[in-house]
Design a protein around this motif. Structure first.
Motif, PDB file in Angstrom:
ATOM      1  N   ASN A  21       0.829  -1.219   0.000  1.00  0.00           N
ATOM      2  CA  ASN A  21       0.000   0.000   0.000  1.00  0.00           C
ATOM      3  C   ASN A  21       0.857   1.260   0.000  1.00  0.00           C
ATOM      4  OD1 ASN A  21      -2.353  -1.503  -0.010  1.00  0.00           O
ATOM      5  ND2 ASN A  21      -2.617  -1.430   2.204  1.00  0.00           N
ATOM      6  N   GLU A  22       1.976   1.227   0.731  1.00  0.00           N
ATOM      7  CA  GLU A  22       2.860   2.399   0.780  1.00  0.00           C
ATOM      8  C   GLU A  22       3.558   2.626  -0.564  1.00  0.00           C
ATOM      9  OE1 GLU A  22       4.450   3.384   5.138  1.00  0.00           O
ATOM     10  OE2 GLU A  22       5.363   1.586   4.275  1.00  0.00           O
ATOM     11  N   ILE A  23       3.951   1.552  -1.219  1.00  0.00           N
ATOM     12  CA  ILE A  23       4.585   1.690  -2.533  1.00  0.00           C
ATOM     13  C   ILE A  23       3.612   2.316  -3.526  1.00  0.00           C
ATOM     14  CG2 ILE A  23       5.508   0.416  -4.513  1.00  0.00           C
ATOM     15  CD1 ILE A  23       6.656  -1.613  -2.490  1.00  0.00           C
ATOM     16  N   ILE A  24       2.384   1.820  -3.520  1.00  0.00           N
ATOM     17  CA  ILE A  24       1.363   2.368  -4.422  1.00  0.00           C
ATOM     18  C   ILE A  24       1.153   3.860  -4.153  1.00  0.00           C
ATOM     19  CG2 ILE A  24      -1.088   2.289  -5.014  1.00  0.00           C
ATOM     20  CD1 ILE A  24      -0.985  -0.739  -4.393  1.00  0.00           C
ATOM     21  N   ALA A  25       1.056   4.217  -2.869  1.00  0.00           N
ATOM     22  CA  ALA A  25       0.826   5.619  -2.514  1.00  0.00           C
ATOM     23  C   ALA A  25       1.996   6.505  -2.923  1.00  0.00           C
ATOM     24  CB  ALA A  25       0.582   5.735  -1.007  1.00  0.00           C
ATOM     25  N   ALA A  26       3.220   5.963  -2.877  1.00  0.00           N
ATOM     26  CA  ALA A  26       4.422   6.767  -3.124  1.00  0.00           C
ATOM     27  C   ALA A  26       4.696   7.000  -4.605  1.00  0.00           C
ATOM     28  CB  ALA A  26       5.637   6.101  -2.476  1.00  0.00           C
ATOM     29  N   PRO A  99       9.192   3.759   1.083  1.00  0.00           N
ATOM     30  CA  PRO A  99       8.941   3.909  -0.360  1.00  0.00           C
ATOM     31  C   PRO A  99       8.909   5.354  -0.837  1.00  0.00           C
ATOM     32  CG  PRO A  99       7.479   2.258   0.566  1.00  0.00           C
ATOM     33  CD  PRO A  99       8.157   2.930   1.730  1.00  0.00           C
ATOM     34  N   ARG A 100       8.675   6.297   0.057  1.00  0.00           N
ATOM     35  CA  ARG A 100       8.641   7.702  -0.338  1.00  0.00           C
ATOM     36  C   ARG A 100      10.015   8.217  -0.766  1.00  0.00           C
ATOM     37  NH1 ARG A 100       5.666  10.091   4.879  1.00  0.00           N
ATOM     38  NH2 ARG A 100       7.193   8.634   5.796  1.00  0.00           N
ATOM     39  N   ASP A 101      11.063   7.447  -0.461  1.00  0.00           N
ATOM     40  CA  ASP A 101      12.411   7.823  -0.900  1.00  0.00           C
ATOM     41  C   ASP A 101      12.682   7.413  -2.349  1.00  0.00           C
ATOM     42  OD1 ASP A 101      13.514   9.025   1.470  1.00  0.00           O
ATOM     43  OD2 ASP A 101      13.586   7.035   2.376  1.00  0.00           O
ATOM     44  N   ILE A 102      11.840   6.558  -2.907  1.00  0.00           N
ATOM     45  CA  ILE A 102      12.097   6.035  -4.255  1.00  0.00           C
ATOM     46  C   ILE A 102      12.150   7.133  -5.318  1.00  0.00           C
ATOM     47  CG2 ILE A 102      11.182   4.565  -6.096  1.00  0.00           C
ATOM     48  CD1 ILE A 102      10.208   2.634  -3.924  1.00  0.00           C
ATOM     49  N   PRO A 103      11.209   8.091  -5.369  1.00  0.00           N
ATOM     50  CA  PRO A 103      11.266   9.106  -6.431  1.00  0.00           C
ATOM     51  C   PRO A 103      12.569   9.897  -6.471  1.00  0.00           C
ATOM     52  CG  PRO A 103       9.092   9.082  -5.439  1.00  0.00           C
ATOM     53  CD  PRO A 103       9.953   8.194  -4.591  1.00  0.00           C
ATOM     54  N   LEU A 104      13.101  10.291  -5.314  1.00  0.00           N
ATOM     55  CA  LEU A 104      14.351  11.044  -5.279  1.00  0.00           C
ATOM     56  C   LEU A 104      15.501  10.208  -5.824  1.00  0.00           C
ATOM     57  CD1 LEU A 104      16.019  13.517  -4.529  1.00  0.00           C
ATOM     58  CD2 LEU A 104      16.205  12.597  -2.193  1.00  0.00           C
ATOM     59  N   MET A 105      15.528   8.929  -5.476  1.00  0.00           N
ATOM     60  CA  MET A 105      16.597   8.055  -5.946  1.00  0.00           C
ATOM     61  C   MET A 105      16.487   7.820  -7.451  1.00  0.00           C
ATOM     62  SD  MET A 105      16.818   5.376  -2.749  1.00  0.00           S
ATOM     63  CE  MET A 105      18.429   4.718  -3.202  1.00  0.00           C
ATOM     64  N   VAL A 106      15.259   7.688  -7.937  1.00  0.00           N
ATOM     65  CA  VAL A 106      15.059   7.482  -9.373  1.00  0.00           C
ATOM     66  C   VAL A 106      15.431   8.744 -10.157  1.00  0.00           C
ATOM     67  CG1 VAL A 106      13.339   6.990 -11.163  1.00  0.00           C
ATOM     68  CG2 VAL A 106      13.329   5.691  -9.028  1.00  0.00           C
ATOM     69  N   GLN A 107      15.208   9.920  -9.578  1.00  0.00           N
ATOM     70  CA  GLN A 107      15.655  11.154 -10.226  1.00  0.00           C
ATOM     71  C   GLN A 107      17.156  11.136 -10.459  1.00  0.00           C
ATOM     72  OE1 GLN A 107      14.358  14.654  -8.092  1.00  0.00           O
ATOM     73  NE2 GLN A 107      12.227  13.974  -8.052  1.00  0.00           N
ATOM     74  N   GLN A 108      17.893  10.617  -9.490  1.00  0.00           N
ATOM     75  CA  GLN A 108      19.342  10.488  -9.636  1.00  0.00           C
ATOM     76  C   GLN A 108      19.676   9.492 -10.743  1.00  0.00           C
ATOM     77  OE1 GLN A 108      21.823  12.146  -8.124  1.00  0.00           O
ATOM     78  NE2 GLN A 108      20.472  13.388  -6.850  1.00  0.00           N
ATOM     79  N   ALA A 109      18.931   8.394 -10.795  1.00  0.00           N
ATOM     80  CA  ALA A 109      19.166   7.383 -11.832  1.00  0.00           C
ATOM     81  C   ALA A 109      18.885   7.954 -13.219  1.00  0.00           C
ATOM     82  CB  ALA A 109      18.288   6.159 -11.581  1.00  0.00           C
ATOM     83  N   ALA A 110      17.863   8.798 -13.318  1.00  0.00           N
ATOM     84  CA  ALA A 110      17.482   9.368 -14.619  1.00  0.00           C
ATOM     85  C   ALA A 110      18.560  10.265 -15.191  1.00  0.00           C
ATOM     86  CB  ALA A 110      16.173  10.145 -14.474  1.00  0.00           C
ATOM     87  N   GLY A 111      19.459  10.758 -14.348  1.00  0.00           N
ATOM     88  CA  GLY A 111      20.524  11.630 -14.814  1.00  0.00           C
ATOM     89  C   GLY A 111      21.741  10.884 -15.341  1.00  0.00           C
ATOM     90  N   GLN A 112      21.691   9.543 -15.309  1.00  0.00           N
ATOM     91  CA  GLN A 112      22.827   8.738 -15.762  1.00  0.00           C
ATOM     92  C   GLN A 112      22.584   8.240 -17.191  1.00  0.00           C
ATOM     93  OE1 GLN A 112      25.288   8.863 -13.478  1.00  0.00           O
ATOM     94  NE2 GLN A 112      23.731  10.016 -12.345  1.00  0.00           N
ATOM     95  N   ALA A 113      23.653   8.025 -17.914  1.00  0.00           N
ATOM     96  CA  ALA A 113      23.549   7.510 -19.278  1.00  0.00           C
ATOM     97  C   ALA A 113      22.910   6.131 -19.267  1.00  0.00           C
ATOM     98  CB  ALA A 113      24.931   7.436 -19.926  1.00  0.00           C
ATOM     99  N   ALA A 114      22.063   5.857 -20.229  1.00  0.00           N
ATOM    100  CA  ALA A 114      21.278   4.622 -20.251  1.00  0.00           C
ATOM    101  C   ALA A 114      22.143   3.373 -20.313  1.00  0.00           C
ATOM    102  CB  ALA A 114      20.318   4.641 -21.444  1.00  0.00           C
ATOM    103  N   ASP A 115      23.290   3.461 -20.970  1.00  0.00           N
ATOM    104  CA  ASP A 115      24.133   2.279 -21.131  1.00  0.00           C
ATOM    105  C   ASP A 115      25.268   2.209 -20.112  1.00  0.00           C
ATOM    106  OD1 ASP A 115      25.525   4.430 -22.100  1.00  0.00           O
ATOM    107  OD2 ASP A 115      26.274   3.423 -23.908  1.00  0.00           O
ATOM    108  N   SER A 116      25.276   3.120 -19.134  1.00  0.00           N
ATOM    109  CA  SER A 116      26.348   3.143 -18.136  1.00  0.00           C
ATOM    110  C   SER A 116      26.029   2.211 -16.980  1.00  0.00           C
ATOM    111  CB  SER A 116      26.549   4.573 -17.614  1.00  0.00           C
ATOM    112  OG  SER A 116      25.394   5.002 -16.893  1.00  0.00           O
TER     113      SER A 116
END
Length: 240
Positions: A21-26, A99-116
């Protein structure tokens, strides 16, 4: 699909529903995601509880089960191999990762090259464990950081984000999940540390004890150091 959230679970029946439920909400409405639970030989009804949620129409949940317990690293490996997302998120099943920390971490991932190769590693700066447990962890992290030079203050945090191809490029061994940052560094990948929330368990008890963690930790640490010293990064020049 954006995210595959891989959760290894052993005897965590009472923590399943709150965490889902927390993952869905986040992240619902922000990312297209799947949750991959790997039941590592539970005997408390964890598998049946997971199936109940899946049968309620939650098609984004995948449920895998090991016939008998083979450990957290193998459970994570089983889940990652089934992942369909652009990025893999790993987290513990006990509810201590937020789970509320996931978006911030994914923002960091989005800034990396796709093949790195990279890993976004959570850092539980304010842990909710007992003072004795925090002391053990502090000492172990200092020793590990000194020996492996992985630049990570909290490699044991279960909350991490990385591409599937990065994880599958790492050498597999039991307990390897605790050394993912060092193993990513080994192949010249990038490790980014993000401070994350840490919470008390929803229910149940920890599956680890001091002596067990210490024994395997020392052996594995020197094994990782051996791997670091023997890794060679080729520079390939394409022939025209």
């Amino acid at each position: 699909m954006d995210l595959s959230i891989v959760i290894p679970a052993k005897n965590e029946k009472d923590n399943i529903e709150p965490l889902i439920n927390e993952i869905i909400a986040a992240i619902s409405g922000i990312y297209d995601f799947e949750i991959i639970y790997v039941d590592d030989g539970s005997d408390d009804g964890t598998f049946e509880e997971l199936l109940r949620h899946k049968q309620q129409g939650k098609a984004f949940i995948k449920v895998l089960k090991h016939q008998y317990s083979v450990g957290q690293s193998t459970a994570i490996c089983t889940g990652v191999k089934q992942a369909s997302g652009r990025w893999v998120v790993t987290m513990d099943a006990d509810g201590q990762n937020d789970p509320r920390d996931i978006p911030l971490m994914v923002q960091q991932a989005a800034g990396q090259a796709a093949d790195s190769h990279f890993c976004i590693a959570g850092y539980r700066k304010n842990r909710k464990d007992t003072a004795w447990y925090r002391l053990q962890s502090k000492v172990a992290n200092k020793i590990r950081s000194k020996i492996l030079n992985d630049g990570t203050p909290d490699t044991g945090c279960g909350l991490k984000v990385f591409p599937k191809h990065t994880f599958l490029s790492l050498p597999y061994f039991d307990h390897m999940h605790r050394f993912i940052p060092a193993l990513v560094n080994r192949m010249q990948g990038k490790v980014i540390v993000v401070e994350v929330n840490h919470r008390n368990r929803h229910a149940g008890v920890s599956k680890y004890n001091m002596l067990g963690r210490l024994g395997v930790g020392i052996v594995d640490m020197f094994g990782v150091m051996w791997l670091q010293k023997r890794y060679k990064q080729p520079v390939v020049i394409e022939q025209q």
